[in-house]
Design a protein around this motif. Structure first.
Motif, mmCIF file in Angstrom:
data_model
loop_
_atom_site.group_PDB
_atom_site.id
_atom_site.type_symbol
_atom_site.label_atom_id
_atom_site.label_comp_id
_atom_site.label_asym_id
_atom_site.label_seq_id
_atom_site.Cartn_x
_atom_site.Cartn_y
_atom_site.Cartn_z
ATOM 1 N N SER B 49 45.427 42.099 36.634
ATOM 2 C CA SER B 49 44.930 43.097 37.918
ATOM 3 C C SER B 49 43.952 44.063 37.435
ATOM 4 N N SER B 54 44.770 45.077 43.966
ATOM 5 C CA SER B 54 43.479 43.803 43.385
ATOM 6 C C SER B 54 44.509 42.851 42.726
ATOM 7 N N GLU B 56 44.698 38.402 40.394
ATOM 8 C CA GLU B 56 42.799 37.548 39.858
ATOM 9 C C GLU B 56 44.520 36.589 39.116
#
Lengths: 113, 116
Positions: B49, B54, B56
């Motif tokens: 992140s 967020s 990922e």
């Protein structure tokens, strides 16, 4: 195939001796190399980093980097039993700048008193 | 030195159960990472992140979800745990500063997960 390869897999050196560990990346996008040390049952801790061609020394530890061949090596002089650990090489890329590290499988170093 | 803590430190779960691993850092690092470490495979990145909200995918995201509700906290979620997810899980934090100002990643103490 591992993008970061380390050798040897394991190494035994006598107390006071020199330990030499190697690491090579097969990914041409790699820009930075790190060496981490992980004692048994503990978490990895960064030992040294190297980003430019040449050599860097900190106390008993020396790292070399050849960016053309993407090869780095870690040398430990006057090895101590407390140096016995798993040594991990990691590589990262400038592109994308996510700080993501790619780790090798490590070299297990045993220093015999 | 940067401080990263993980909880629980040890966990036994049953196959099909839900497992949540938590990570907390006090260094105001933007980036946080979840790895698993297995003999023969080394450290592998699961999710990461770059800031609150967020997440990922890393290199081995299948079977895992992540959540970053705040700058300090990053969780790894196994919705349906399987025995193949038995491993040691490490959380790390760091900053990707660019150029030669690369900072290292600081690892937490790890969580040993056993899925029966």
């Amino acid at each position: 195939q591992q993008k970061v390869q380390q050798s040897p897999e394991s190494l035994i050196v006598p107390e006071g001796g020199m330990a030499s560990l190697n690491c090579t990346s097969s990914d041409r996008n790699v820009d930075y190399f790190w060496w981490y040390r992980q004692h048994s049952g503990k978490s990895p801790k960064m030992l040294m980093s190297i980003f430019s061609n040449g050599e860097k020394e900190e106390g008993r530890f020396t790292v070399h980097l050849n960016k053309a061949s993407l090869h780095t090596s870690l040398h430990i002089r006057d090895s101590q039993p407390s140096d016995s650990a798993l040594y991990l090489c990691a590589a990262s890329m400038w592109a994308g700048n996510t700080g993501k590290l790619i780790f090798g499988l490590g070299t297990t170093l045993q220093v015999q008193p | 030195e940067a401080a990263v803590t993980q909880s629980p430190r040890n966990k036994v779960a049953v196959t099909g159960g839900k497992v949540t691993l938590s990570c907390h850092q006090t260094n105001n690092h933007d980036y946080m990472y979840w790895y698993r470490q297995d003999t023969g495979h080394g450290l592998r990145l699961i999710h990461y992140s770059y800031g609150a909200g967020s997440t990922e995918k890393g290199d081995i995201p299948d079977g895992y979800k992540a959540s970053r509700p705040s700058q300090e906290n990053f969780s790894l979620i196994l919705e349906l745990a399987t025995p193949s997810q038995t491993s040691v899980y490490f959380c790390a934090s760091g900053d990707a500063l660019g150029g030669l100002n690369q900072d290292t990643q600081y690892f937490g103490p790890g969580t040993r997960l056993l899925v029966l």
